[in-house]
Motif scaffolding. Structure first.
Motif, PDB file in Angstrom:
ATOM      1  N   ASP A  39       0.823  -1.216   0.000  1.00  0.00           N
ATOM      2  CA  ASP A  39       0.000   0.000   0.000  1.00  0.00           C
ATOM      3  C   ASP A  39       0.852   1.260   0.000  1.00  0.00           C
ATOM      4  N   VAL A  40       1.933   1.245   0.773  1.00  0.00           N
ATOM      5  CA  VAL A  40       2.781   2.435   0.856  1.00  0.00           C
ATOM      6  C   VAL A  40       3.405   2.730  -0.506  1.00  0.00           C
ATOM      7  N   VAL A  41       3.886   1.693  -1.184  1.00  0.00           N
ATOM      8  CA  VAL A  41       4.494   1.891  -2.509  1.00  0.00           C
ATOM      9  C   VAL A  41       3.466   2.458  -3.493  1.00  0.00           C
ATOM     10  N   LEU A  42       2.262   1.927  -3.460  1.00  0.00           N
ATOM     11  CA  LEU A  42       1.227   2.415  -4.390  1.00  0.00           C
ATOM     12  C   LEU A  42       0.868   3.876  -4.099  1.00  0.00           C
ATOM     13  N   LEU A  43       0.750   4.216  -2.826  1.00  0.00           N
ATOM     14  CA  LEU A  43       0.396   5.598  -2.486  1.00  0.00           C
ATOM     15  C   LEU A  43       1.547   6.556  -2.789  1.00  0.00           C
ATOM     16  N   ARG A  44       2.784   6.104  -2.579  1.00  0.00           N
ATOM     17  CA  ARG A  44       3.938   6.945  -2.948  1.00  0.00           C
ATOM     18  C   ARG A  44       3.983   7.148  -4.462  1.00  0.00           C
ATOM     19  N   THR A  45       3.667   6.095  -5.197  1.00  0.00           N
ATOM     20  CA  THR A  45       3.638   6.220  -6.657  1.00  0.00           C
ATOM     21  C   THR A  45       2.562   7.224  -7.076  1.00  0.00           C
ATOM     22  N   ALA A  46       1.397   7.110  -6.451  1.00  0.00           N
ATOM     23  CA  ALA A  46       0.305   8.037  -6.775  1.00  0.00           C
ATOM     24  C   ALA A  46       0.716   9.477  -6.475  1.00  0.00           C
TER      25      ALA A  46
ATOM     26  N   ILE B  49       3.136  10.808  -9.106  1.00  0.00           N
ATOM     27  CA  ILE B  49       2.476  11.176 -10.372  1.00  0.00           C
ATOM     28  C   ILE B  49       1.846  12.563 -10.248  1.00  0.00           C
ATOM     29  N   GLN B  50       1.238  12.818  -9.092  1.00  0.00           N
ATOM     30  CA  GLN B  50       0.639  14.142  -8.876  1.00  0.00           C
ATOM     31  C   GLN B  50       1.715  15.231  -8.961  1.00  0.00           C
ATOM     32  N   HIS B  51       2.876  14.971  -8.370  1.00  0.00           N
ATOM     33  CA  HIS B  51       3.955  15.966  -8.412  1.00  0.00           C
ATOM     34  C   HIS B  51       4.456  16.175  -9.837  1.00  0.00           C
ATOM     35  N   THR B  52       4.529  15.101 -10.600  1.00  0.00           N
ATOM     36  CA  THR B  52       4.960  15.241 -12.001  1.00  0.00           C
ATOM     37  C   THR B  52       3.989  16.145 -12.764  1.00  0.00           C
ATOM     38  N   MET B  53       2.699  15.960 -12.519  1.00  0.00           N
ATOM     39  CA  MET B  53       1.703  16.775 -13.234  1.00  0.00           C
ATOM     40  C   MET B  53       1.794  18.245 -12.833  1.00  0.00           C
ATOM     41  N   ILE B  54       2.029  18.499 -11.550  1.00  0.00           N
ATOM     42  CA  ILE B  54       2.142  19.891 -11.096  1.00  0.00           C
ATOM     43  C   ILE B  54       3.272  20.581 -11.866  1.00  0.00           C
ATOM     44  N   ASP B  55       4.413  19.898 -11.957  1.00  0.00           N
ATOM     45  CA  ASP B  55       5.569  20.491 -12.648  1.00  0.00           C
ATOM     46  C   ASP B  55       5.309  20.603 -14.158  1.00  0.00           C
ATOM     47  N   LEU B  56       4.756  19.540 -14.734  1.00  0.00           N
ATOM     48  CA  LEU B  56       4.549  19.528 -16.186  1.00  0.00           C
ATOM     49  C   LEU B  56       3.551  20.608 -16.604  1.00  0.00           C
ATOM     50  N   TYR B  57       2.451  20.730 -15.860  1.00  0.00           N
ATOM     51  CA  TYR B  57       1.440  21.726 -16.235  1.00  0.00           C
ATOM     52  C   TYR B  57       1.991  23.136 -16.069  1.00  0.00           C
TER      53      TYR B  57
ATOM     54  N   PRO C 152       6.849   9.925   3.062  1.00  0.00           N
ATOM     55  CA  PRO C 152       6.208  10.674   1.961  1.00  0.00           C
ATOM     56  C   PRO C 152       7.180  10.921   0.816  1.00  0.00           C
ATOM     57  N   PHE C 153       6.654  10.949  -0.406  1.00  0.00           N
ATOM     58  CA  PHE C 153       7.482  11.164  -1.595  1.00  0.00           C
ATOM     59  C   PHE C 153       7.046  12.478  -2.226  1.00  0.00           C
ATOM     60  N   GLU C 154       7.900  13.465  -2.176  1.00  0.00           N
ATOM     61  CA  GLU C 154       7.493  14.809  -2.602  1.00  0.00           C
ATOM     62  C   GLU C 154       8.175  15.260  -3.883  1.00  0.00           C
ATOM     63  N   CYS C 155       8.587  14.292  -4.697  1.00  0.00           N
ATOM     64  CA  CYS C 155       9.180  14.595  -6.016  1.00  0.00           C
ATOM     65  C   CYS C 155       8.309  13.970  -7.094  1.00  0.00           C
ATOM     66  N   GLY C 156       8.644  14.318  -8.335  1.00  0.00           N
ATOM     67  CA  GLY C 156       7.947  13.707  -9.449  1.00  0.00           C
ATOM     68  C   GLY C 156       8.324  12.247  -9.603  1.00  0.00           C
TER      69      GLY C 156
ATOM     70  N   PRO D   6      10.091   9.229 -10.877  1.00  0.00           N
ATOM     71  CA  PRO D   6      11.396   9.173 -11.557  1.00  0.00           C
ATOM     72  C   PRO D   6      11.318   8.694 -12.998  1.00  0.00           C
ATOM     73  N   ARG D   7      10.534   7.662 -13.258  1.00  0.00           N
ATOM     74  CA  ARG D   7      10.506   7.140 -14.629  1.00  0.00           C
ATOM     75  C   ARG D   7       9.821   8.121 -15.582  1.00  0.00           C
ATOM     76  N   LEU D   8       8.702   8.697 -15.137  1.00  0.00           N
ATOM     77  CA  LEU D   8       8.014   9.671 -15.992  1.00  0.00           C
ATOM     78  C   LEU D   8       8.936  10.859 -16.278  1.00  0.00           C
ATOM     79  N   GLU D   9       9.657  11.285 -15.251  1.00  0.00           N
ATOM     80  CA  GLU D   9      10.486  12.484 -15.419  1.00  0.00           C
ATOM     81  C   GLU D   9      11.761  12.199 -16.209  1.00  0.00           C
ATOM     82  N   GLU D  10      12.154  10.926 -16.229  1.00  0.00           N
ATOM     83  CA  GLU D  10      13.356  10.583 -16.983  1.00  0.00           C
ATOM     84  C   GLU D  10      13.036  10.369 -18.467  1.00  0.00           C
ATOM     85  N   LEU D  11      11.889   9.749 -18.747  1.00  0.00           N
ATOM     86  CA  LEU D  11      11.601   9.368 -20.129  1.00  0.00           C
ATOM     87  C   LEU D  11      10.439  10.145 -20.748  1.00  0.00           C
TER      88      LEU D  11
END
Lengths: 279, 209
Positions: free
Chosen positions: A66-73, A76-84, A124-128, A130-135
């Protein structure tokens, strides 16, 4: 002469005795070897090496919980904040209120997800992601802004909105996929709350991109599918899990644009407990 | 915008302060996680009836039967709407939405098996049918309220169901019905961005027993 019919000589009897002794010696050797093996250590030395080689390091535990899934979620939210934020300048001014809403929603969702991670004892994971931001993100921004080998987009506003539509669909799909993977019903409910919100974002973007009423649904499929897929608010009867292709950027010399595959998170996209962020 | 029937549909006023909604979502997640901790802490030694399951339990089946009746009520209501005079765009949208609810009710029936009710929630149909048979503006607003209510209801069910298979099915329904709500909001003429994305509807509750 048939020696089988000859009587045994005295020398033959001595040789038979020698064989018995040999058998006894062999049995003793085997017994001793088995005893030594049984009493020895259980650790395997691994593959034999010749010369000096560095020692190997065990891979970290990559179990998905559960922790891994929520950190992944949250990632993704952080990636969208930066991308938008990056896409804001390319998007049409008519979409600025919508972009504000998307960024505000993703910020709130990231905070809420990370709070849940902390409550469950995770970090907590407060970055984008990694895979989305790398590729993925560099490929999208490269296709829109141009990067050396790729010409800038012929219509950055179109590509910015199509990217946001694809990303909101991706978030909806990802959270839908997380529902059966999460162990607790309450966490599943939280995931689908965010997924449903993203599905609404995607539908609103479809109306912004394709217009009204053309963006509601596909009434009749075109004989030849367009190069850039048309965004519809009602794209399918059910929420989909099959991924999608984002088409962005200018046409190249053979008329093709950049195709970027977006599939719901898998093992290479999860943010494990040992995954470090760089932001 | 006409106010749909109270208690059942509470989503006509979909616009709300955005900050309030975000606080609600955030508080909900944190609260949910907090309420989970005792259960997660004891999961390793949990009794067999508390472990996650794939197939629906008896309690799950009660909820799934309720969900199927709600979906069949939506089919009945949209069928009523489609029997009235509608513009071509509205007819196409309502036809697609009706077909979707029919598909959901059938999928739920397959998940439930032989005990699937196969009949709509009569009280919901009775309450909303006049609006679905009436003028288009009121019909669309009521349909928007219905979609938001179904989204809220299914979202709540996912928080109660133990079966991962059932949760997976209903999750795909929530995603699609969320999109229905946006199109119906647009058809109803809303202009505020929040009105498309905010869902303050009160979930339907299964009847006692």
């Amino acid at each position: 002469m048939n020696h089988l019919t000859q009587p045994p000589h005295a020398g033959d009897a001595e040789r038979r005795l020698d064989r018995r002794q040999l058998f006894r010696l062999g049995g003793l050797t085997v017994t001793t070897a088995a005893l030594v093996a049984a009493c020895g250590g259980t650790e395997s030395p691994g593959i034999g090496r010749v010369g000096v080689a560095p020692t190997t390091t065990d891979l970290p535990d990559g179990s998905v919980d559960d922790v891994v899934l929520l950190r992944t979620a949250a990632s993704i939210q952080h990636t969208m904040i930066d991308l938008y934020g990056e896409l804001r300048s390319a998007a049409p001014s008519s979409a600025s209120a919508l972009i504000d809403l998307l960024i505000a929603d993703h910020t709130a969702d990231a905070e809420a997800l990370n709070s849940a991670v902390a409550e469950l004892g995770g970090e907590p994971f407060e970055c984008g992601n990694p895979r989305l931001e790398e590729l993925t993100v560099p490929a999208i921004l490269g296709a829109i802004n141009g990067d050396g080998a790729v010409a800038p987009s012929d219509d950055p506003a179109r590509d910015a909105l199509n990217t946001m539509f694809a990303m909101e669909t991706y978030i909806a799909e990802s959270h839908q996929a997380f529902v059966p993977m999460l162990s607790a019903p309450a966490l599943r409910q939280a995931a689908i709350t965010i997924g449903g919100e993203a599905a609404r974002h995607a539908a609103v973007l479809a109306l912004e991109i394709t217009g009204r009423p053309d963006g509601y649904l596909e009434i009749e499929a075109p004989a030849e599918p367009p190069q850039i897929p048309t965004a519809y608010a009602l794209s399918s009867l059910y929420g989909q899990l099959g991924g999608q292709t984002l088409v962005v950027g200018a046409q190249d010399e053979v008329g093709q644009r950049q195709n970027i595959a977006l599939a719901s998170p898998s093992f290479n996209t999860f943010v494990y407990e040992f995954t470090d962020g760089t932001c | 915008m006409p106010d749909p029937a109270p208690a059942v549909i509470d989503a006509a006023d979909v616009a709300s302060p955005h900050g309030l909604r975000r606080r609600l979502v955030g508080a909900g997640l944190v609260g949910l996680a907090g309420s989970l901790l005792p259960g997660l802490a004891t999961r390793a030694g949990a009794a067999p009836d508390e472990a996650p399951v794939r197939q629906p339990t008896e309690d799950d089946l009660v909820l799934l039967r309720f969900a199927q009746q709600a979906e069949l009520a939506a089919v009945s209501l949209y069928t009523t709407a489609l029997s009235t005079e509608l513009g071509p765009v509205t007819e196409a949208v309502l036809g697609r939405v009706r077909d979707a609810h029919l598909a959901y009710s059938q999928a739920l029936g397959a998940e439930i098996g032989r005990t699937a009710p196969g009949s709509p929630a009569a009280d919901l149909v009775t309450e909303l049918e006049p609006a679905f048979a009436g003028p288009q503006s009121g019909m669309i607003s009521t349909a928007l309220g219905l979609e938001n209510t179904l989204v809220a209801t299914h979202t709540q069910l996912i928080g109660t169901l133990r079966s991962s298979n059932a949760a997976k099915l209903i999750a795909s329904v929530v995603i699609a019905e969320s999109r229905h709500a946006v199109v119906l909001a647009d058809l109803s003429g809303v202009t505020e961005v929040d009105a498309y994305v905010v869902n303050d509807a009160t979930p339907l509750e299964p009847a006692e027993g």
